[in-house]
Write an enzyme that holds these catalytic residues in place. Structure first.
Site, PDB file in Angstrom:
ATOM      1  N   TYR A 149       0.859  -1.188   0.000  1.00 63.07           N
ATOM      2  CA  TYR A 149       0.000   0.000   0.000  1.00 63.07           C
ATOM      3  C   TYR A 149       0.892   1.233   0.000  1.00 63.07           C
ATOM      4  CZ  TYR A 149      -3.424   3.416   1.782  1.00 63.07           C
ATOM      5  OH  TYR A 149      -4.238   4.524   1.959  1.00 63.07           O
ATOM      6  N   ASP A 244       9.319   2.512  -0.680  1.00 60.18           N
ATOM      7  CA  ASP A 244       8.317   3.197   0.131  1.00 60.18           C
ATOM      8  C   ASP A 244       8.647   2.902   1.598  1.00 60.18           C
ATOM      9  OD1 ASP A 244       4.667   3.313   0.257  1.00 60.18           O
ATOM     10  OD2 ASP A 244       6.201   3.970   1.675  1.00 60.18           O
ATOM     11  N   LYS A 272       4.947   9.479   8.426  1.00 58.30           N
ATOM     12  CA  LYS A 272       4.801   8.997   9.803  1.00 58.30           C
ATOM     13  C   LYS A 272       5.886   9.530  10.766  1.00 58.30           C
ATOM     14  CE  LYS A 272       2.540   4.849   8.025  1.00 58.30           C
ATOM     15  NZ  LYS A 272       1.140   4.967   8.432  1.00 58.30           N
TER      16      LYS A 272
HETATM   17  P1  KE4 Z   1      -0.545   8.435   4.342  1.00 60.60           P
HETATM   18  O1  KE4 Z   1      -1.072   9.089   3.094  1.00 60.60           O
HETATM   19  O2  KE4 Z   1      -1.632   7.684   5.099  1.00 60.60           O
HETATM   20  O3  KE4 Z   1       0.233   9.406   5.251  1.00 60.60           O
HETATM   21  O4  KE4 Z   1       0.555   7.361   3.917  1.00 60.60           O
HETATM   22  C1  KE4 Z   1       0.179   6.367   2.992  1.00 60.60           C
HETATM   23  C2  KE4 Z   1       1.130   5.189   3.124  1.00 60.60           C
HETATM   24  C3  KE4 Z   1       2.128   5.025   2.193  1.00 60.60           C
HETATM   25  N1  KE4 Z   1       3.005   3.997   2.274  1.00 60.60           N
HETATM   26  C4  KE4 Z   1       2.933   3.104   3.290  1.00 60.60           C
HETATM   27  C5  KE4 Z   1       3.922   1.981   3.347  1.00 60.60           C
HETATM   28  C6  KE4 Z   1       1.927   3.227   4.280  1.00 60.60           C
HETATM   29  O5  KE4 Z   1       1.861   2.316   5.283  1.00 60.60           O
HETATM   30  C7  KE4 Z   1       1.009   4.284   4.205  1.00 60.60           C
HETATM   31  C8  KE4 Z   1      -0.107   4.459   5.219  1.00 60.60           C
HETATM   32  N2  KE4 Z   1      -0.254   3.406   6.138  1.00 60.60           N
HETATM   33  C9  KE4 Z   1      -1.608   3.172   6.621  1.00 60.60           C
HETATM   34  C10 KE4 Z   1      -1.574   2.004   7.624  1.00 60.60           C
HETATM   35  N3  KE4 Z   1      -1.250   0.790   7.032  1.00 60.60           N
HETATM   36  C11 KE4 Z   1      -2.168   4.405   7.233  1.00 60.60           C
HETATM   37  C12 KE4 Z   1      -3.444   4.204   8.018  1.00 60.60           C
HETATM   38  C13 KE4 Z   1      -4.601   4.897   7.373  1.00 60.60           C
HETATM   39  O6  KE4 Z   1      -4.721   4.818   6.134  1.00 60.60           O
HETATM   40  O7  KE4 Z   1      -5.395   5.483   8.137  1.00 60.60           O
END
Ligand code: KE4
Length: 432
Positions: A149, A244, A272
């Site tokens: 993701y 990523d 994060k």
């Molecule tokens: P954000 O757009 O949520 O800041 O980051 C996206 C993203 C990109 N790459 C990786 C490896 C990630 O894990 C994420 C976001 N992680 C999720 C949890 N698995 C965020 C939780 C959510 O979507 O509320």
């Protein structure tokens, strides 16, 4: 389904209120309890390794804002830094020196990152990195892997992990075929599949993006052969390799997963931890690539709050602590204790399981076969996970609300927290 034995009346009311005006009552589907049933507790505050809900229940927090809170909640030095920054103004729409400070911290920590651009989320970082690799190579095809993701950018929201997987919609409505026709989805850790893709379309591939340790299908580490093939094939065919590290950056080591594996991608995306819990993302890498980003170059990317004073204050404070007082050996010690304990307890309870862990990121899969990719992850018994989740919740342990997410330890924890988690798991295994 009566999922919890513990009453949470205030959260129940708060959820009803939230559902009136917010889709699903949450501002991100990862926080909804679709995969485990029941209703999410509403959080009043966090403190160190703990969360407190509005019904005054206390939990050991294993979500940590999905990985951001490696130092735990409300770390005094981070609170101080953000408070002082706020008093000076929250956003100017003009450059500040602290943006260079955080750029220096990131580039000093991660040798492959020679230049970096701050944005406001991991999604924005992934979207920008994809545009950059296409802009620089003049090619269109992007390779991603099932179960990984990278945020909700259209071109990557295909066979995605995290809540896209949890809610069973790996590919979302609203994404026109045109957005994903150039997205090639392969199986994680599948070297032959990768070789075949490059053999047939290598000269069309602009870039390959992956989580170097996957958190978003549950924790799945890469094989050494997979990482080697990724680097050699992208180099040979003139494609760019994008790590990523939104989740793994500054989590698995100060230099992230690439430090752990001795890897050197062309671009890396972050999120994060570098914002210390405030909205943040970043993408960076080889200077010759980053110099294509406007206004230095022609690849457009912009953002009102990119590198804003509050997120950079929280991020600089967090990264300085991680640099000067690195918690990684401590987190490895706690992670190993947890892994061994979970394995012993699940084995004694005769429960099919896999404990997958890298450092302080881990997942307990309810399946008997090793989990190496999306298909093997999905063989997990998600109904059993849901029962485990709620039993742990009622024992005061707050796990991520999906089998397809990684859990996180934080630096403020000690062996007593691990023992509490293991005690709760032991009790929970008896009723699964
Ligand atoms: P954000 O757009 O949520 O800041 O980051 C996206 C993203 C990109 N790459 C990786 C490896 C990630 O894990 C994420 C976001 N992680 C999720 C949890 N698995 C965020 C939780 C959510 O979507 O509320």
């Amino acid at each position: 389904m009566n999922v919890s034995r513990v009453p949470r009346p205030r959260s129940h009311e708060a959820y009803r209120r939230a559902q009136r005006l917010i889709p699903g009552g949450v501002n991100s589907p990862a926080r909804a309890f679709g995969a485990v049933g029941g209703e999410p507790p509403f959080i009043a505050r966090g403190e160190g390794p703990y969360l407190y809900d509005i019904d005054d229940h206390k939990y050991v927090d294993l979500i940590g804002s999905w990985g951001a809170m490696i130092l735990g909640h409300a770390h005094p030095e981070v609170v101080e830094a953000v408070t002082e920054a706020m008093k000076a103004g929250s956003s100017f729409g003009a450059p500040t020196e602290r943006e260079s400070e955080i750029a220096e911290l990131i580039t000093e920590a991660v040798p492959s990152v020679e230049m970096v651009r701050m944005v406001s989320s991991g999604t924005e970082a992934a979207m920008s990195a994809v545009r950059l690799v296409r802009g620089v190579t003049g090619r269109n095809v992007i390779v991603k892997f099932e179960g990984c993701y990278h945020g909700h950018v259209d071109s990557l929201l295909v066979a995605a992990g995290s809540s896209a997987l949890t809610h069973g919609t790996p590919s979302s409505p609203g994404v026109p075929p045109g957005c994903t026709q150039d997205t090639l989805v392969l199986r994680y850790n599948d070297v032959h599949g990768l070789e075949a893709a490059f053999a047939s379309r290598g000269r069309e591939i602009a870039g390959v993006i992956l989580e170097p340790v996957v958190g978003n299908m549950g924790l799945v580490p890469p094989t050494a052969d997979f990482l080697t093939a990724l680097r050699s094939l992208t180099t040979r065919f003139g494609a760019l390799l994008v790590f990523d590290e939104v989740m793994t950056g500054f989590r698995l080591a100060f230099g992230g997963a690439q430090e752990l594996f001795g890897a050197s991608p062309d671009l890396t995306i972050f999120g994060k931890i570098i914002g210390g819990g405030l909205p943040v993302g970043a993408y960076g890498g080889r200077a010759d690539l980053m110099k294509h980003i406007m206004p230095a170059g022609k690849v457009f990317q912009a953002g009102t709050l990119s590198g804003n004073p509050l997120a950079t204050a929280a991020g600089v404070a967090t990264l300085r602590i991680l640099r000067d007082r690195p918690p990684y050996d401590h987190l490895e010690h706690l992670g190993l204790r947890l892994e061994d304990g979970l394995r012993d307890l699940a084995t004694a309870a005769r429960i099919p399981h896999q404990v997958s862990r890298v450092g302080s990121m881990w997942t307990l899969f309810f399946t008997e076969k090793p989990v190496t990719d999306f298909d093997s992850a999905r063989r997990s018994d998600t109904a059993r996970f849901a029962r485990f989740f709620w039993s742990m919740m009622d024992h005061g342990i707050y796990l991520p609300c999906s089998q397809f997410e990684a859990a996180f330890l934080s630096a403020g924890m000690d062996e007593s927290h691990i023992d509490r988690i293991l005690h709760a798991a032991g009790q929970s295994f008896l009723s699964l």
